[in-house]
Design a protein around this motif. Structure first.
Motif, PDB file in Angstrom:
ATOM      1  N   ILE A  72      -3.804  -2.232  -9.099  1.00 38.57           N
ATOM      2  CA  ILE A  72      -3.919  -2.867  -7.958  1.00 38.57           C
ATOM      3  C   ILE A  72      -5.205  -2.296  -6.993  1.00 38.57           C
ATOM      4  O   ILE A  72      -5.154  -1.179  -6.910  1.00 38.57           O
ATOM      5  CB  ILE A  72      -2.709  -3.025  -6.963  1.00 38.57           C
ATOM      6  CG1 ILE A  72      -1.341  -3.319  -7.603  1.00 38.57           C
ATOM      7  CG2 ILE A  72      -2.937  -3.323  -5.606  1.00 38.57           C
ATOM      8  CD1 ILE A  72      -0.192  -2.998  -6.881  1.00 38.57           C
ATOM      9  N   ALA A  73      -5.972  -3.285  -6.857  1.00 34.47           N
ATOM     10  CA  ALA A  73      -7.213  -2.761  -5.879  1.00 34.47           C
ATOM     11  C   ALA A  73      -6.905  -3.301  -4.665  1.00 34.47           C
ATOM     12  O   ALA A  73      -6.555  -4.523  -4.488  1.00 34.47           O
ATOM     13  CB  ALA A  73      -8.531  -3.194  -6.567  1.00 34.47           C
ATOM     14  N   LEU A 108       0.392  -8.617   3.842  1.00 38.12           N
ATOM     15  CA  LEU A 108      -0.570  -8.005   2.874  1.00 38.12           C
ATOM     16  C   LEU A 108       0.049  -6.474   2.587  1.00 38.12           C
ATOM     17  O   LEU A 108       0.190  -6.224   1.674  1.00 38.12           O
ATOM     18  CB  LEU A 108      -1.972  -8.172   3.191  1.00 38.12           C
ATOM     19  CG  LEU A 108      -2.799  -7.899   1.988  1.00 38.12           C
ATOM     20  CD1 LEU A 108      -2.980  -8.721   1.025  1.00 38.12           C
ATOM     21  CD2 LEU A 108      -4.351  -7.636   2.598  1.00 38.12           C
ATOM     22  N   LYS A 109      -0.127  -5.890   3.748  1.00 40.06           N
ATOM     23  CA  LYS A 109       0.356  -4.352   3.639  1.00 40.06           C
ATOM     24  C   LYS A 109       1.777  -4.102   3.322  1.00 40.06           C
ATOM     25  O   LYS A 109       1.911  -3.070   2.703  1.00 40.06           O
ATOM     26  CB  LYS A 109       0.047  -3.672   4.978  1.00 40.06           C
ATOM     27  CG  LYS A 109      -1.435  -3.698   5.398  1.00 40.06           C
ATOM     28  CD  LYS A 109      -1.869  -3.106   6.822  1.00 40.06           C
ATOM     29  CE  LYS A 109      -3.182  -3.187   6.986  1.00 40.06           C
ATOM     30  NZ  LYS A 109      -3.435  -3.021   8.458  1.00 40.06           N
ATOM     31  N   ALA A 110       2.686  -5.205   3.660  1.00 42.71           N
ATOM     32  CA  ALA A 110       3.761  -5.003   3.176  1.00 42.71           C
ATOM     33  C   ALA A 110       3.939  -4.971   1.905  1.00 42.71           C
ATOM     34  O   ALA A 110       4.803  -4.693   0.917  1.00 42.71           O
ATOM     35  CB  ALA A 110       5.001  -5.939   4.078  1.00 42.71           C
ATOM     36  N   MET A 111       3.337  -6.073   1.151  1.00 43.44           N
ATOM     37  CA  MET A 111       3.359  -6.215  -0.218  1.00 43.44           C
ATOM     38  C   MET A 111       2.992  -5.257  -0.873  1.00 43.44           C
ATOM     39  O   MET A 111       3.445  -4.945  -2.100  1.00 43.44           O
ATOM     40  CB  MET A 111       2.369  -7.610  -0.638  1.00 43.44           C
ATOM     41  CG  MET A 111       2.913  -8.848  -0.462  1.00 43.44           C
ATOM     42  SD  MET A 111       1.660 -10.131  -1.320  1.00 43.44           S
ATOM     43  CE  MET A 111       0.678 -10.528  -0.201  1.00 43.44           C
ATOM     44  N   LEU A 112       1.724  -4.473  -0.519  1.00 45.21           N
ATOM     45  CA  LEU A 112       1.346  -3.328  -1.009  1.00 45.21           C
ATOM     46  C   LEU A 112       2.044  -2.044  -0.961  1.00 45.21           C
ATOM     47  O   LEU A 112       1.889  -0.849  -1.551  1.00 45.21           O
ATOM     48  CB  LEU A 112       0.012  -3.093  -0.629  1.00 45.21           C
ATOM     49  CG  LEU A 112      -1.119  -4.134  -0.881  1.00 45.21           C
ATOM     50  CD1 LEU A 112      -2.295  -3.919  -0.381  1.00 45.21           C
ATOM     51  CD2 LEU A 112      -1.390  -3.698  -2.709  1.00 45.21           C
ATOM     52  N   ILE A 133       4.937  -6.463  -8.685  1.00 46.88           N
ATOM     53  CA  ILE A 133       3.647  -6.840  -9.208  1.00 46.88           C
ATOM     54  C   ILE A 133       3.535  -6.928 -10.529  1.00 46.88           C
ATOM     55  O   ILE A 133       3.775  -5.543 -11.015  1.00 46.88           O
ATOM     56  CB  ILE A 133       2.512  -6.063  -8.210  1.00 46.88           C
ATOM     57  CG1 ILE A 133       2.684  -6.600  -6.734  1.00 46.88           C
ATOM     58  CG2 ILE A 133       1.087  -6.416  -8.827  1.00 46.88           C
ATOM     59  CD1 ILE A 133       1.662  -5.988  -5.780  1.00 46.88           C
ATOM     60  N   LEU A 134       3.157  -7.919 -11.037  1.00 43.40           N
ATOM     61  CA  LEU A 134       2.987  -7.588 -12.631  1.00 43.40           C
ATOM     62  C   LEU A 134       4.299  -7.275 -13.221  1.00 43.40           C
ATOM     63  O   LEU A 134       4.557  -6.580 -14.020  1.00 43.40           O
ATOM     64  CB  LEU A 134       2.016  -6.781 -13.114  1.00 43.40           C
ATOM     65  CG  LEU A 134       0.508  -6.854 -12.668  1.00 43.40           C
ATOM     66  CD1 LEU A 134      -0.493  -5.870 -12.931  1.00 43.40           C
ATOM     67  CD2 LEU A 134       0.048  -8.223 -13.386  1.00 43.40           C
ATOM     68  N   GLY A 135       5.221  -7.660 -12.703  1.00 42.80           N
ATOM     69  CA  GLY A 135       6.800  -7.628 -13.097  1.00 42.80           C
ATOM     70  C   GLY A 135       7.304  -6.430 -12.698  1.00 42.80           C
ATOM     71  O   GLY A 135       8.412  -6.053 -13.384  1.00 42.80           O
ATOM     72  N   LYS A 136       6.841  -5.641 -11.872  1.00 42.86           N
ATOM     73  CA  LYS A 136       7.096  -4.308 -11.650  1.00 42.86           C
ATOM     74  C   LYS A 136       7.132  -3.768 -10.288  1.00 42.86           C
ATOM     75  O   LYS A 136       6.245  -4.413  -9.506  1.00 42.86           O
ATOM     76  CB  LYS A 136       6.503  -3.046 -12.480  1.00 42.86           C
ATOM     77  CG  LYS A 136       6.651  -3.225 -14.083  1.00 42.86           C
ATOM     78  CD  LYS A 136       6.246  -2.098 -14.570  1.00 42.86           C
ATOM     79  CE  LYS A 136       6.474  -1.991 -16.094  1.00 42.86           C
ATOM     80  NZ  LYS A 136       5.737  -1.702 -17.078  1.00 42.86           N
ATOM     81  N   PRO A 137       7.979  -2.782  -9.563  1.00 42.58           N
ATOM     82  CA  PRO A 137       7.756  -2.443  -8.283  1.00 42.58           C
ATOM     83  C   PRO A 137       6.524  -1.957  -8.222  1.00 42.58           C
ATOM     84  O   PRO A 137       5.788  -1.121  -9.003  1.00 42.58           O
ATOM     85  CB  PRO A 137       8.840  -1.270  -8.139  1.00 42.58           C
ATOM     86  CG  PRO A 137       9.812  -1.620  -9.398  1.00 42.58           C
ATOM     87  CD  PRO A 137       9.029  -2.219 -10.384  1.00 42.58           C
ATOM     88  N   VAL A 138       5.823  -2.010  -6.839  1.00 45.83           N
ATOM     89  CA  VAL A 138       4.316  -1.653  -6.563  1.00 45.83           C
ATOM     90  C   VAL A 138       4.189  -0.413  -7.000  1.00 45.83           C
ATOM     91  O   VAL A 138       3.021   0.141  -7.749  1.00 45.83           O
ATOM     92  CB  VAL A 138       3.950  -2.013  -4.878  1.00 45.83           C
ATOM     93  CG1 VAL A 138       2.784  -1.278  -4.743  1.00 45.83           C
ATOM     94  CG2 VAL A 138       4.179  -3.292  -4.821  1.00 45.83           C
TER      95      VAL A 138
END
Length: 246
Positions: A76-77, A48-52, A64-69
């Motif tokens: 993102i919340a 999870l933390k790596a995704m964020l 996320i939503l087609g773009k880098p975080v």
């Protein structure tokens, strides 16, 4: 153009020098409530933390939503584990939720009346409005978790990440939280939840990510929640079998 809510390609993450997450690829469509399940030490929170982008990844791409975080942070919340939060920090319930409005404020603007009303509306949704002037440290675990969900709601994000939100939380708080997460999905938001209790997975989630350092299963709950697939992830930890009623 239609974007995936989350798209992950070949994600590898190390934790203190050990490989914690190995070669995970998957894509989540918007509007899904997704549980990340797997045994202790499976790398669920690390994933999870790596995704964020909160911890570095060895390799792999996350959009996320087609773009880098970093380009979509405002969308993102994130609700961390309760033990990652400093509960002695002297802040009231309302001010904690008001912090969620900051990503939407213009630079250097203080929250005004509109933001304060919105913070109270978010507290009302989680049933905590009458606690608005209490210190967060005085609350029970379930109440604290509701306040942090209210803060996430205040952000008006598109994608919500919650890390073990039900640990140390009373049943009625858990039910309130699940109801709100489902409502968010009906509104087209995407919700990702690290979850440790298999018994409710069926009722709570649309999809499951079954992890044990690598991806063991991903898809609709009914597809992943099969005895043989779960057993593959939990390799001989048979207590969970009883939990599942298998």
């Amino acid at each position: 153009m239609h974007h995936k809510a989350i798209s992950i390609q070949n994600l590898h993450v190390s934790y203190y020098g050990d490989e914690a997450v190995r070669d995970v690829s998957l894509a989540v469509e918007p509007g899904n409530l997704v549980g990340i399940i797997g045994p202790n030490g499976a790398g669920k929170s690390t994933f999870l933390k790596a995704m964020l982008g909160l911890i570095p990844r060895d390799k792999g791409d996350v959009e996320i939503l087609g773009k880098p975080v970093k380009e979509v942070r405002k969308q993102i919340a994130y609700v961390p584990q309760r033990n990652d939060i400093d509960w002695d920090f002297p802040i009231t319930v309302r001010d904690a939720v008001l912090l969620g409005t900051y990503p939407r404020l213009k630079l250097f603007r203080r929250p005004g009346k509109k933001e304060r009303q919105w913070a109270m509306e978010c507290l009302r949704r989680v049933g905590m409005e009458e606690f608005s002037h209490r210190q967060i440290g005085e609350l029970s675990g379930g109440q604290q978790q509701r306040v942090f969900l209210a803060r996430a709601l205040a952000q008006q994000a598109e994608v919500f990440f919650l890390d073990e939100p039900f640990v140390g939380v009373d049943v009625s708080s858990e039910e309130t939280i699940v109801k709100i997460l489902k409502e968010l999905c009906w509104q087209g938001k995407t919700v990702i939840v690290v979850h440790h209790d298999l018994s409710k997975a069926n009722d709570y989630f649309h999809q499951l990510i079954l992890l044990n350092k690598e991806l063991i299963g991903f898809g609709a709950v009914s597809d992943v929640f099969q005895t043989d697939i779960i057993a593959k992830a939990y390799q001989g930890q048979f207590a969970f079998m009883k939990e599942m009623g298998v």
